[in-house]
Every structure is written in C-alpha cells, then in structure tokens.
Design a protein around this motif. Structure first.
Motif, mmCIF file in Angstrom:
data_model
loop_
_atom_site.group_PDB
_atom_site.id
_atom_site.type_symbol
_atom_site.label_atom_id
_atom_site.label_comp_id
_atom_site.label_asym_id
_atom_site.label_seq_id
_atom_site.Cartn_x
_atom_site.Cartn_y
_atom_site.Cartn_z
ATOM 1 N N LEU A 106 0.859 -1.196 0.000
ATOM 2 C CA LEU A 106 0.000 0.000 0.000
ATOM 3 C C LEU A 106 0.891 1.242 0.000
ATOM 4 O O LEU A 106 1.196 1.814 1.038
ATOM 5 C CB LEU A 106 -0.923 -0.038 1.230
ATOM 6 N N LEU A 107 1.296 1.687 -1.207
ATOM 7 C CA LEU A 107 2.121 2.903 -1.303
ATOM 8 C C LEU A 107 1.337 4.065 -0.671
ATOM 9 O O LEU A 107 0.098 4.045 -0.665
ATOM 10 C CB LEU A 107 2.406 3.203 -2.786
ATOM 11 N N PRO A 108 2.001 5.095 -0.109
ATOM 12 C CA PRO A 108 3.454 5.304 -0.165
ATOM 13 C C PRO A 108 4.265 4.448 0.815
ATOM 14 O O PRO A 108 5.486 4.452 0.757
ATOM 15 C CB PRO A 108 3.586 6.791 0.206
ATOM 16 N N LYS A 109 3.575 3.696 1.672
ATOM 17 C CA LYS A 109 4.359 2.835 2.579
ATOM 18 C C LYS A 109 4.966 1.691 1.780
ATOM 19 O O LYS A 109 4.396 1.238 0.784
ATOM 20 C CB LYS A 109 3.463 2.282 3.696
ATOM 21 N N PHE A 110 6.123 1.240 2.246
ATOM 22 C CA PHE A 110 6.797 0.068 1.654
ATOM 23 C C PHE A 110 6.999 0.226 0.154
ATOM 24 O O PHE A 110 6.813 -0.703 -0.627
ATOM 25 C CB PHE A 110 6.006 -1.228 1.968
ATOM 26 N N GLY A 111 7.379 1.434 -0.237
ATOM 27 C CA GLY A 111 7.596 1.667 -1.667
ATOM 28 C C GLY A 111 9.069 1.670 -2.006
ATOM 29 O O GLY A 111 9.917 1.447 -1.149
ATOM 30 N N HIS A 121 6.963 -8.174 1.486
ATOM 31 C CA HIS A 121 6.039 -8.820 2.440
ATOM 32 C C HIS A 121 6.718 -9.081 3.773
ATOM 33 O O HIS A 121 6.092 -9.005 4.827
ATOM 34 C CB HIS A 121 5.485 -10.113 1.821
ATOM 35 N N GLU A 122 8.033 -9.331 3.747
ATOM 36 C CA GLU A 122 8.771 -9.493 5.014
ATOM 37 C C GLU A 122 8.736 -8.184 5.791
ATOM 38 O O GLU A 122 8.501 -8.158 6.997
ATOM 39 C CB GLU A 122 10.230 -9.856 4.719
ATOM 40 N N ALA A 123 8.911 -7.095 5.049
ATOM 41 C CA ALA A 123 8.933 -5.778 5.721
ATOM 42 C C ALA A 123 7.566 -5.471 6.337
ATOM 43 O O ALA A 123 7.470 -4.949 7.457
ATOM 44 C CB ALA A 123 9.318 -4.702 4.702
ATOM 45 N N ALA A 126 7.238 -7.673 9.411
ATOM 46 C CA ALA A 126 8.165 -7.204 10.459
ATOM 47 C C ALA A 126 7.655 -5.913 11.107
ATOM 48 O O ALA A 126 7.857 -5.670 12.295
ATOM 49 C CB ALA A 126 9.543 -6.977 9.857
ATOM 50 N N ALA A 127 6.949 -5.113 10.298
ATOM 51 C CA ALA A 127 6.460 -3.819 10.832
ATOM 52 C C ALA A 127 5.177 -4.001 11.640
ATOM 53 O O ALA A 127 4.625 -3.046 12.192
ATOM 54 C CB ALA A 127 6.224 -2.848 9.667
ATOM 55 N N GLY A 128 4.667 -5.247 11.650
ATOM 56 C CA GLY A 128 3.441 -5.495 12.420
ATOM 57 C C GLY A 128 2.215 -4.837 11.807
ATOM 58 O O GLY A 128 1.248 -4.516 12.506
ATOM 59 N N GLU A 129 2.239 -4.651 10.489
ATOM 60 C CA GLU A 129 1.082 -4.035 9.819
ATOM 61 C C GLU A 129 -0.167 -4.898 9.991
ATOM 62 O O GLU A 129 -0.079 -6.134 10.014
ATOM 63 C CB GLU A 129 1.362 -3.862 8.316
ATOM 64 N N ASP A 160 0.412 -14.432 10.394
ATOM 65 C CA ASP A 160 0.767 -14.537 8.963
ATOM 66 C C ASP A 160 2.278 -14.507 8.745
ATOM 67 O O ASP A 160 2.986 -13.680 9.329
ATOM 68 C CB ASP A 160 0.145 -13.370 8.168
ATOM 69 N N SER A 161 2.740 -15.390 7.873
ATOM 70 C CA SER A 161 4.149 -15.330 7.436
ATOM 71 C C SER A 161 4.204 -14.431 6.194
ATOM 72 O O SER A 161 3.158 -14.157 5.588
ATOM 73 C CB SER A 161 4.618 -16.732 7.026
ATOM 74 N N PRO A 162 5.403 -13.994 5.796
ATOM 75 C CA PRO A 162 5.491 -13.208 4.550
ATOM 76 C C PRO A 162 4.863 -13.939 3.360
ATOM 77 O O PRO A 162 4.204 -13.347 2.518
ATOM 78 C CB PRO A 162 7.004 -13.035 4.368
ATOM 79 N N ASP A 163 4.988 -15.269 3.370
ATOM 80 C CA ASP A 163 4.426 -16.046 2.261
ATOM 81 C C ASP A 163 2.892 -16.020 2.291
ATOM 82 O O ASP A 163 2.239 -15.953 1.255
ATOM 83 C CB ASP A 163 4.934 -17.488 2.340
#
Ligand code: GRF
Length: 189
Positions: A106-111, A121-123, A126-129, A160-163
């Motif tokens: 979901l830009l602008p986050k994680f862009g 997806h790891e980020a 990890a950020a607990g989104e 949830d895992s990144p996968d």
C-alpha cells in the motif's frame, strides 16, 4: 488498443492480463518485453501466442531500441507487471500517463524498489502491519511515486508469514489488475 507488458520474472500477472484481453476485445496484449532472457514470462507469452523480446541493461538505460519496437507494434499503453528495471526517460516522455505499474503493497508505505525489492512482504510482517494490499499507479521518473490509480487491501494476521501475505496480495493482483487496466484505457481514471 495495443498493450505492451514489461516483466522481469515469473509473469503470472502478465499471463492473467493476456488471458483477460483474449476474452475482452476492448484491447489486446500485443507484445511482452523483458530484461532477463530466462524469465518465465517469455515462455508464458510464447505459449499464449504473444510476441516477446528481451533487451540488455544498456538498452533499458538508453531506451531507443525499446521505443523502436513499441512503435513497430503500434503500442498505445504499457503495463509493468513485476518489472525490476527503471523505465528510461525516453519512454516516459513518449508515453505520458500511459505507463502503469503494480506494486504489491500500500504505497506510499513500503515503496521504492531499492528499499524492499521482492522482500516487501517481510517488511510488512516485520512492521506489524494490520493490512497490506496492492497499489496500481502511473509511473514517473521516481519509480513508485506516480499518481495512484487504485488500491485494494487484505488483512495481515499476527500469525501470517510473509508467504501468507504474498498469497493474499497475489490474489488481489489477479482479481483487480486486468479490470483496472481496462478502465484506465476507457479513461475511467
Ligand atoms: C507481483 O507481486 C507484482 O506486484 C510485483 O512483482 C510480482 C510479479 O509477479 N511487482 P509475477 O511475475 O506477475 O508472477
């Protein structure tokens, strides 16, 4: 309308878009271009009867060879689907507001390709989104910063895992990307 798809990897989105427009005659995918000669997207294009070509890093920087083939195929619109190379300014200027990209967050986050690449997806985990999703946007010279066209979200559970997140995001891509392209081509955005 003739669409070109630029892809660097597996090309599942490219295949989904090609199939959509084989059933929907408002446009057609006339060309697939890549920067990697072993990208699976090239096999998918071949199997689906769509012409494809691969260009070197230098060509993707200069842009003139790419522009020439887009003109040869009378391309009106360019879709980036998992394309990991910067689009040269020559193309941005030749196709103003006619190049769109899908970003699996979901830009602008994680862009920003440099920031996360395909580990977005790891980020997010990890950020607990609490949610993630897709952003379909025009591109400009700053990669993930063009105007947003469409976003769709999916929940991110603490377990949830990144996968797990990747699977939900891919499902959103397959569900929405072709229709958004069709609506953009009909100037709905
Ligand atoms: C997709 O997740 C897309 O959002 C991102 O790269 C991935 C491409 O996957 N830009 P595929 O090559 O379409 O399977």
């Amino acid at each position: 309308k003739n669409i070109a798809i630029f892809a660097s990897g597996s090309g599942s989105n490219a295949e989904n878009i090609i199939r959509f427009f084989q059933k929907n005659d408002s446009a057609q995918v006339s060309l697939v271009l890549s920067n990697k000669s072993d990208a699976c997207v090239l096999e998918r294009a071949h199997r689906l009867g769509v012409p494809s070509n691969v260009f070197s890093k230098e060509d993707w920087i200069a842009g003139d060879e790419i522009l020439a083939i887009l003109q040869e195929y009378h391309i009106d619109f360019v879709v980036l689907a998992g394309f990991l190379v910067r689009v040269p300014d020559l193309l941005l200027h030749a196709y103003p507001n006619k190049i769109i990209n899908i970003h699996p967050a979901l830009l602008p986050k994680f862009g920003g390709k440099g920031m996360y690449g395909d580990r977005v997806h790891e980020a997010v985990v990890a950020a607990g989104e609490k949610e993630s999703g897709i952003t379909i946007h025009y591109i400009n010279e700053h990669y993930d910063e063009g105007n947003t066209i469409f976003q769709a979200t999916c929940p991110v559970l603490p377990t949830d895992s990144p996968d797990d997140v990747a699977k939900k995001v891919h499902a959103l891509e397959y569900e929405h990307f072709p229709q958004v392209i069709e609506q953009v081509l009909r100037n709905k955005y």
